[in-house]
Write an enzyme that holds these catalytic residues in place. Structure first.
Site, PDB file in Angstrom:
ATOM      1  CD1 TRP A 130      -2.096  -2.261   1.695  1.00 57.99           C
ATOM      2  CD2 TRP A 130      -3.007  -1.136  -0.012  1.00 57.99           C
ATOM      3  NE1 TRP A 130      -3.127  -3.019   1.197  1.00 57.99           N
ATOM      4  CE2 TRP A 130      -3.706  -2.361   0.159  1.00 57.99           C
ATOM      5  CE3 TRP A 130      -3.406  -0.265  -1.023  1.00 57.99           C
ATOM      6  CZ2 TRP A 130      -4.772  -2.726  -0.664  1.00 57.99           C
ATOM      7  CZ3 TRP A 130      -4.473  -0.637  -1.841  1.00 57.99           C
ATOM      8  CH2 TRP A 130      -5.141  -1.849  -1.655  1.00 57.99           C
ATOM      9  CG  ASP A 175      -3.236   4.403   4.023  1.00 59.94           C
ATOM     10  OD1 ASP A 175      -4.288   4.281   4.684  1.00 59.94           O
ATOM     11  OD2 ASP A 175      -3.004   3.745   2.987  1.00 59.94           O
ATOM     12  CE  LYS A 213      -8.656  -2.542   4.511  1.00 59.57           C
ATOM     13  NZ  LYS A 213      -8.595  -3.697   3.608  1.00 59.57           N
TER      14      LYS A 213
END
Length: 360
Positions: free
Chosen positions: A101, A171, A195
């Site tokens: 990511w 992030d 999430k």
């Protein structure tokens, strides 16, 4: 029978939250319509919108000089919005490449301006992280970007770099509201909701006022943090249902002791799984350096791919879903997000013990 959802996302939600959504799906509090239908400028939605912002401030200890924004496009849009808004001419966006990511954030940033990789975990196979103290942003740095938890590689920052006057950007899509930290040490935090804090459809951005105000005027309106901050995330129709569901999730979290309470529970869940891995070293293995093992995404291998497939099938038969590792790395992965009950982690741990005893 309710199954245990170990998928990396979208993740499980609390049964209590799902039941409340079900109860209100056709008629919200006797208003005669649902939250899905109402205007985003109606008093009915406005109360939910404002309370959700207040709950973020309360649960995360967000200082008054930060805005909480709700933006569409997922965290992926933020890979571009961050450099668009913060990366000024003559400056460099600095990144820690900790995994997949982080790599995607770097790739998008390079289409906007100059990027410098301050640390790259390639040599370790992205199974480690740098000492935060060792990371020193350059004088030309616009910001330092980190990915707080890598869902694919299973590495997680336990403490963060201190960057002084240089904004720290994170992030936090996969571990926001799962543990305590000081928001004031960051300039900007962003997180896709799916999430830990709700369904897919909205990204939460927590940004310091001065950074939001400095958005370049030559960007399209929707891509400027300044616009979202000035309009209180109501510049256009926000993801109303997703925000409403987040409100339910934050209320659920608050009722269970807030971040401190859920952090204790998340630690217990992770320890239940890691203890089996460490207790059966000839059968289970985790590639991640112990000091940075994720409490959200536990990645592990068995002695062979055949045994991994058999284990995943066995788990599915017992009502445990989503344990197949990411296609890029294989193996197994158990995601232990906020709403996964402790009983789910313990059930998985018991299965792992039995499977090792049978096949080891």
């Amino acid at each position: 029978m309710r199954k245990y959802n170990f998928y990396a996302g979208p993740s499980t939600l609390p049964v209590e939250v799902l039941e409340e959504l079900k109860e209100e799906i056709a008629d919200y509090h006797g208003e005669g319509l649902s939250m899905i239908e109402t205007s985003h400028r109606s008093p009915m939605y406005d109360r939910v919108h404002e309370e959700t912002i207040e709950l973020f401030h309360e649960l995360m200890g967000i200082p008054e000089n930060y805005k909480v924004l709700f933006i569409g496009g997922g965290a992926t849009l933020q890979f571009g919005m961050v450099p668009m808004n913060l990366l000024k001419p003559g400056t460099v966006g600095e990144y820690v490449k900790s995994g997949s990511w982080a790599g995607k954030a770097i790739s998008d940033a390079r289409t906007i301006g100059q990027v410098r990789i301050l640390w790259d975990g390639k040599d370790s196979g992205y199974t480690a992280l740098p000492d935060p103290v060792s990371l020193k942003p350059g004088n030309d740095s616009a910001y330092l970007h980190v990915t707080s938890n890598e869902t694919i590689g299973g590495v997680q920052w336990k403490t963060f770099p201190r960057t002084g006057e240089i904004p720290l950007v994170a992030d936090m899509s996969s571990d926001i509201l799962s543990r305590s930290f000081e928001v004031r040490n960051f300039g900007l935090i962003y997180a896709g909701a799916q999430k830990n804090i709700g369904p897919a459809g909205v990204t939460v951005v927590i940004i310091r006022d001065d950074l939001a105000a400095a958005s370049p005027e030559n960007l399209p309106a929707y891509l400027r943090y300044k616009i979202h901050a000035e309009k209180n995330s109501l510049y256009n129709t926000p993801p109303v249902f997703a925000i409403y569901a987040i409100n339910k999730m934050l209320r659920w979290l608050k009722a269970r002791g807030g971040v401190a309470g859920i952090e204790k529970l998340n630690t217990q869940k992770a320890e239940a799984i890691y203890s089996v891995i460490d207790g059966n070293p000839g059968f289970y293995s985790s590639p991640v350096e112990k000091s940075v093992r994720s409490h959200m995404n536990v990645v592990f291998r068995l002695p062979s791919e055949e045994l991994e497939k058999e284990f995943i099938t066995r788990a599915k038969d017992k009502g445990m879903l989503g344990l197949k590792g990411h296609r890029d790395v294989g193996g197994c992965r158990a995601s232990l997000y906020n709403a996964l009950p402790l009983e789910g982690a313990r059930a998985l741990a018991d299965l792992m013990k039995d499977f090792a005893a049978e096949k080891g």
